[in-house]
Design a protein around this motif. Sequence first.
Motif, PDB file in Angstrom:
ATOM      1  N   VAL A  68      72.540 137.269  -0.106  1.00 55.79           N
ATOM      2  CA  VAL A  68      72.451 138.417  -1.115  1.00 55.79           C
ATOM      3  C   VAL A  68      72.475 137.676  -2.581  1.00 55.79           C
ATOM      4  O   VAL A  68      71.723 138.060  -3.400  1.00 55.79           O
ATOM      5  N   SER A  69      73.557 136.673  -2.565  1.00 51.88           N
ATOM      6  CA  SER A  69      73.634 136.097  -4.039  1.00 51.88           C
ATOM      7  C   SER A  69      72.218 135.319  -4.602  1.00 51.88           C
ATOM      8  O   SER A  69      71.796 135.547  -5.679  1.00 51.88           O
ATOM      9  N   ALA A  70      71.734 134.736  -3.473  1.00 51.25           N
ATOM     10  CA  ALA A  70      70.490 134.020  -3.902  1.00 51.25           C
ATOM     11  C   ALA A  70      69.451 135.022  -4.032  1.00 51.25           C
ATOM     12  O   ALA A  70      68.592 134.716  -5.110  1.00 51.25           O
ATOM     13  N   SER A  71      69.440 136.168  -3.506  1.00 50.10           N
ATOM     14  CA  SER A  71      68.305 137.053  -3.678  1.00 50.10           C
ATOM     15  C   SER A  71      68.395 137.959  -4.947  1.00 50.10           C
ATOM     16  O   SER A  71      67.387 138.168  -5.907  1.00 50.10           O
ATOM     17  N   LEU A  72      69.748 137.907  -5.491  1.00 54.79           N
ATOM     18  CA  LEU A  72      70.008 138.496  -6.797  1.00 54.79           C
ATOM     19  C   LEU A  72      69.350 137.628  -7.970  1.00 54.79           C
ATOM     20  O   LEU A  72      68.596 138.028  -8.611  1.00 54.79           O
ATOM     21  N   VAL A  73      69.644 136.264  -7.791  1.00 53.98           N
ATOM     22  CA  VAL A  73      69.011 135.477  -8.695  1.00 53.98           C
ATOM     23  C   VAL A  73      67.610 135.215  -8.563  1.00 53.98           C
ATOM     24  O   VAL A  73      66.761 135.269  -9.686  1.00 53.98           O
ATOM     25  N   ALA A  74      67.205 135.198  -7.453  1.00 53.56           N
ATOM     26  CA  ALA A  74      65.378 135.117  -7.109  1.00 53.56           C
ATOM     27  C   ALA A  74      64.794 136.264  -7.732  1.00 53.56           C
ATOM     28  O   ALA A  74      63.810 136.234  -8.458  1.00 53.56           O
ATOM     29  N   GLY A  75      65.347 137.536  -7.474  1.00 52.21           N
ATOM     30  CA  GLY A  75      64.845 138.563  -7.781  1.00 52.21           C
ATOM     31  C   GLY A  75      64.483 138.743  -9.587  1.00 52.21           C
ATOM     32  O   GLY A  75      63.663 139.076 -10.093  1.00 52.21           O
ATOM     33  N   ALA A  76      65.796 138.159 -10.190  1.00 58.77           N
ATOM     34  CA  ALA A  76      65.752 138.302 -11.535  1.00 58.77           C
ATOM     35  C   ALA A  76      64.799 137.199 -12.050  1.00 58.77           C
ATOM     36  O   ALA A  76      64.105 137.360 -13.264  1.00 58.77           O
ATOM     37  N   ALA A  77      64.777 136.058 -11.571  1.00 55.13           N
ATOM     38  CA  ALA A  77      64.245 134.924 -12.149  1.00 55.13           C
ATOM     39  C   ALA A  77      62.402 135.103 -11.898  1.00 55.13           C
ATOM     40  O   ALA A  77      61.694 134.829 -12.905  1.00 55.13           O
ATOM     41  N   VAL A  78      62.332 135.585 -10.787  1.00 55.88           N
ATOM     42  CA  VAL A  78      60.577 135.898 -10.493  1.00 55.88           C
ATOM     43  C   VAL A  78      60.326 137.176 -11.423  1.00 55.88           C
ATOM     44  O   VAL A  78      59.093 137.196 -12.240  1.00 55.88           O
ATOM     45  N   ALA A  79      61.128 138.284 -11.644  1.00 52.35           N
ATOM     46  CA  ALA A  79      60.871 139.226 -12.629  1.00 52.35           C
ATOM     47  C   ALA A  79      60.538 138.669 -13.988  1.00 52.35           C
ATOM     48  O   ALA A  79      59.836 139.283 -14.778  1.00 52.35           O
ATOM     49  N   ALA A 102      59.522 144.896 -13.841  1.00 51.09           N
ATOM     50  CA  ALA A 102      60.715 144.195 -13.084  1.00 51.09           C
ATOM     51  C   ALA A 102      61.196 144.314 -12.062  1.00 51.09           C
ATOM     52  O   ALA A 102      61.606 143.748 -11.227  1.00 51.09           O
ATOM     53  N   THR A 103      61.508 145.742 -11.984  1.00 49.41           N
ATOM     54  CA  THR A 103      62.099 146.213 -10.460  1.00 49.41           C
ATOM     55  C   THR A 103      61.000 146.058  -9.520  1.00 49.41           C
ATOM     56  O   THR A 103      61.384 145.889  -8.409  1.00 49.41           O
ATOM     57  N   GLY A 104      59.790 146.461  -9.622  1.00 44.09           N
ATOM     58  CA  GLY A 104      58.991 146.430  -8.887  1.00 44.09           C
ATOM     59  C   GLY A 104      58.422 144.923  -8.077  1.00 44.09           C
ATOM     60  O   GLY A 104      58.524 144.976  -6.950  1.00 44.09           O
ATOM     61  N   THR A 105      58.867 144.099  -8.990  1.00 39.08           N
ATOM     62  CA  THR A 105      58.687 142.635  -8.760  1.00 39.08           C
ATOM     63  C   THR A 105      60.142 142.224  -7.765  1.00 39.08           C
ATOM     64  O   THR A 105      59.819 141.495  -6.864  1.00 39.08           O
ATOM     65  N   GLY A 106      61.200 142.890  -8.237  1.00 34.09           N
ATOM     66  CA  GLY A 106      62.411 142.464  -7.318  1.00 34.09           C
ATOM     67  C   GLY A 106      62.210 143.095  -6.078  1.00 34.09           C
ATOM     68  O   GLY A 106      62.714 142.441  -5.064  1.00 34.09           O
TER      69      GLY A 106
END
Length: 351
Positions: A68-79, A102-106
């Motif tokens: 879950v923590s890694a997914s938070l960072v990955a979603g923000a970084a890719v966005a 940004a939200t759609g990318t996440g």
Amino acid sequence: MNEADSEVKAAGNAQEGAERAPSNGVLLAAVGAVWMIAMLWSARATITSRADAEMEVTSTAYAMPGAVSASLVAGAAVALAVLALVTRSGRARSVTVRFVIATGTGLAIGALGALSIITINTEGWLYAVVGGTVAAAATIGGALGGLRYPRVTAAACWGAVAVFVVGFVLSYVQDALLPVLGSGDTAESQAGAAGWFTLVQSVIGGLAGAVVAYRVLRRARRRSGGADVGWPLYALAGAGPGLLLVAGEVLTRTAGSRVLELAGKVSELELTVQQMLSVSRLNSALIVTFVGAFTAIIAVGRTMGTAAEADDATAAPEDDPAAPGAVGDPDEIERAARADEPQTVPSGKDD
């Protein structure tokens, strides 16, 4: 265009520069995606390697917080990287459009991550809950990437990567450090040493995350031509890694609560372990938050003091009346007054 309009436009450009990401963020997106993939692959490998259902459930509960923590960072970084790509042409996007992108990318990143977990067993609800939690985490991370100050979000993500690296390295030397921290043959000494180890790891992680976040913001300042953010945003960036950990723990306890509850039903011992781990993760996240914020404030405070001294030194010849050659120098004023006095010529004889 008159002078007032020019000043307003210059101020607007400076503000826009402080709010715009200074780079395309491809490296951060790659690091975040690799981190997320590694955590999901590790979770899948650990879960599928268990022979009985009980061990499978407990392994899922252990692996979920990290994913879950890694997914938070990955979603923000890719966005952030996608937003930089979309706005690369120089055309300004509205706040709403940026947030939607940004939200759609996440959400897209989260859906891909969720598939890797759901496909372990598509018939049960357990992995659907984990997959949904991962997707929610990445979506929230993407939404964070669409906030007004992308450079602060990027700095917090880099700081979170630093916290993860610190934890990863210390986990390899944990067996050597525990005896130094007081671990012995008794269960009490081992529990005490484990608590000290968690504290040390959290403090070092908070320091590392804050330093990395601070350096990222300073580098962004140089690349944007001197446009900077205020010191409260430096503090927010320093606390960002810990705040991401807190958000991950909140998601784990809410969206993934059924998984933790099911793991706690395996045995009384497992219930106690799950409760202890939840408390330890939250305490560690809070320590990282406060240590990171305090460290970032100290770092930017030292920089502000140096800049103020440089400004005072530059302004001294013009503003300081006591400075040699200054406009308000008393000696210069006295000499000028004497030069303006009328000169009397001696007559050469006494009256």
